[in-house]
Design an enzyme around this catalytic site. Sequence first.
Site, PDB file in Angstrom:
ATOM      1  N   GLU A  65      76.267  37.778  64.448  1.00 34.08           N
ATOM      2  CA  GLU A  65      77.476  38.346  65.077  1.00 34.08           C
ATOM      3  C   GLU A  65      77.212  38.850  66.481  1.00 34.08           C
ATOM      4  O   GLU A  65      77.998  38.615  67.401  1.00 34.08           O
ATOM      5  CB  GLU A  65      78.066  39.458  64.199  1.00 34.08           C
ATOM      6  CG  GLU A  65      78.804  38.951  62.960  1.00 34.08           C
ATOM      7  CD  GLU A  65      77.868  38.513  61.843  1.00 34.08           C
ATOM      8  OE1 GLU A  65      76.654  38.780  61.948  1.00 34.08           O
ATOM      9  OE2 GLU A  65      78.355  37.903  60.869  1.00 34.08           O
ATOM     10  N   HIS A 134      84.318  45.489  52.611  1.00 33.77           N
ATOM     11  CA  HIS A 134      85.193  44.435  53.132  1.00 33.77           C
ATOM     12  C   HIS A 134      86.639  44.895  53.312  1.00 33.77           C
ATOM     13  O   HIS A 134      87.545  44.077  53.284  1.00 33.77           O
ATOM     14  CB  HIS A 134      85.175  43.208  52.215  1.00 33.77           C
ATOM     15  CG  HIS A 134      83.943  42.370  52.373  1.00 33.77           C
ATOM     16  ND1 HIS A 134      82.713  42.769  51.938  1.00 33.77           N
ATOM     17  CD2 HIS A 134      83.759  41.151  52.942  1.00 33.77           C
ATOM     18  CE1 HIS A 134      81.817  41.826  52.201  1.00 33.77           C
ATOM     19  NE2 HIS A 134      82.428  40.833  52.826  1.00 33.77           N
TER      20      HIS A 134
END
Lengths: 331, 331
Positions: A65, A134
């Site tokens: 990322e 999440h």
Amino acid sequence: MTDTKTVKITYREALKQGLREALINNQKVFLMGEDVGRYGGAFAVSKGFLQEFGTDRIMDVPLSESGFVGAGIGAALGGMRPIVEVMTVNFSLLALDQIINNAATLLHMSGGQINVPVVIRMNSGIGNQLAAQHSHSWEPFYAHVPGLKVLSVGTHEDARGMLATALEFLDPVIIFEYTSLLNIESEIPFDAGAMDIDKAKVRRQGKDLSIITYGPGVYKALAAAEELMLSGIDVEVIDLRVLNPIDNTTIMNSVIKTHRVLIVEEAWRSVSVSSEIISRIMEGAFFDLDVPVRRLCGIEVPIPYAKHLEDASIPQKEDIVESVHNMMQHD
Amino acid sequence: MEDKEIQNESIIDRKIGLELLHKMILIRRFEEKSAEMYTKEKIRGFLHLCIGEEAVAVGVMESLTEADNIMSTYREHGHALARGVDPGSIMAEMYGKQEGCSKGRGGSMHLFDTKKRFYGGNAIVGGHLPMAVGMALASKKQRQDHITCCFFGEGAIAEGEFHESMNLAALWKVPLLFLCENNLYGMGTALRYSHSVQEVEKKGAAYGVESAAVNGMDVLEVKKAAKKAIGYIRKTGKPYFLVCNTYRFRAHSMFDAELYREKSEVEAWKERDPIPTLRTKLLKDGLITKDDIDTIEKKVKAEVQDAVDFAEKGTFESVQDLTKFIYSNQR
Ligand SMILES: Cc1ncc(C[n+]2csc(CCOP(=O)(O)OP(=O)(O)O)c2C)c(N)n1
């Protein structure tokens, strides 16, 4: 007659059309992200794009990322118009250094020499029983940073049109898209296209109370407003849309008009977008209030897996209806 | 054929010899003056000097063209000077003056000059590596033939961003020179306390990146190695990892008591000082005379004084402009 024509599409399809149009309109635009190509996008937003645009324009990236968000920023410095997709907002924490220390600061640190025209899209939100790691709402985090333009896509029209405008600006833009809305259908104008990315929008005119919200709160607030109308309460719904910089004018105009404000957001309450909006109302429209401002926010708990607990962690339509009733009883 | 050209690199003529010597002496004296101005409190904040490492900046920069992009760290005065960024604008930057190369917004650690394609001055260790990959990617996508050169210390090699960037650069085959200045210490932590494999150039192999190490105390060797690396990048379009083994003679920054190394170690390295090394060689080969050295020293003294005068004469930006350069708001 023709301009009232509408089409019914899903939020996903609206995002997809916006993205596709961007890729067609500007050869400097390319999409990079985890599984955006061969997989078709983690949420099927870029399904078929690889076949249509090829690997140069639709780049699958490894699980890095910080690396690929940084590369997107670098590509923007190098003259391209990258759209970086971070699969979900949760993983953007691994790229925070790049976004905050580089994208948001380079213009300033270079004394105005360097623009960073990168668009970073991330799927976001709560509501699919994905549990604590999440289910983050990091809008307040990003909205805190000067130099970033932060958009929250709460409607189909914005899903269709915000990206086009974001790609026109030379500043870095963070776009929050919402998983919970992907399959929802709605009508948008037949010729929907670029939308402004400066202003909050009044999604429903009303005279009794203003609900100020963004993201998944928008449709919930609109549904609550319909229900409240049955009790004769006429609610105005404001969709903030742009969380940084915040559009004060639209907020203040609404407060002056209704004198009552309820703020709805899914992010955790403390040090949130609602905290900021309340401060601004205190500073700018305190004497226009008939009752204290109230807010419905995410409960401050790591979001639990179990459905009933997850539901209880974020504001629901019923909570909004109840809060509005309570506030109206103050009179 | 090519190898021969590179062989010839170590055979230099008078003109190049004088130029290399001039640049290294300019950096040395500029850094000494910066330290002096720091103690006089003209310069504040962090100040990292590159005294002892001049051969790396000069040897590498020699082999790049004006079209190539440079990214660097907070220890970048030498890189900027070798690149031809105006010394006055660097000194003014450190004084916090608006005549500085980053208008006083960046300071010592954030020198920017886009006209020289000098893209900072990044003070997050490893933070610029992903962006360098992106800049090289942009060049590749636009079929431009310039390369990107990214300087960093060996400390950055322990960061995830180094490994992500090496992988991405190799995977995407982008024209990027990873240029490591291994000065054996990251602040006070010696290489042996931070890396399991201390021949850091070996790490390139894990990513299939062509790698080499060179004596960074000899500008001619650096120049030769850089020429080879850059030739490889231009020919193949692929990244290259060059490690220049060097040493910083001064403290890490102005707040460092140097408790972590022996004076004798520093003295031993000073025996390999890159400036006397080149000077002696040029004298021995009969390419220059003692008078030439005096001329250079005089010239440099004037250049450094001019830089200080420029900075002294500079002006402070109006506080009213504080929030400039947050958003360009340009399309
Ligand atoms: C991510 C990050 N961690 C820690 C620091 C604090 N810090 C600044 S310089 C430095 C040492 C870096 O050493 P190296 O990369 O070898 O470069 P050198 O200073 O030797 O040129 C550290 C730990 C930082 N700036 N950024």
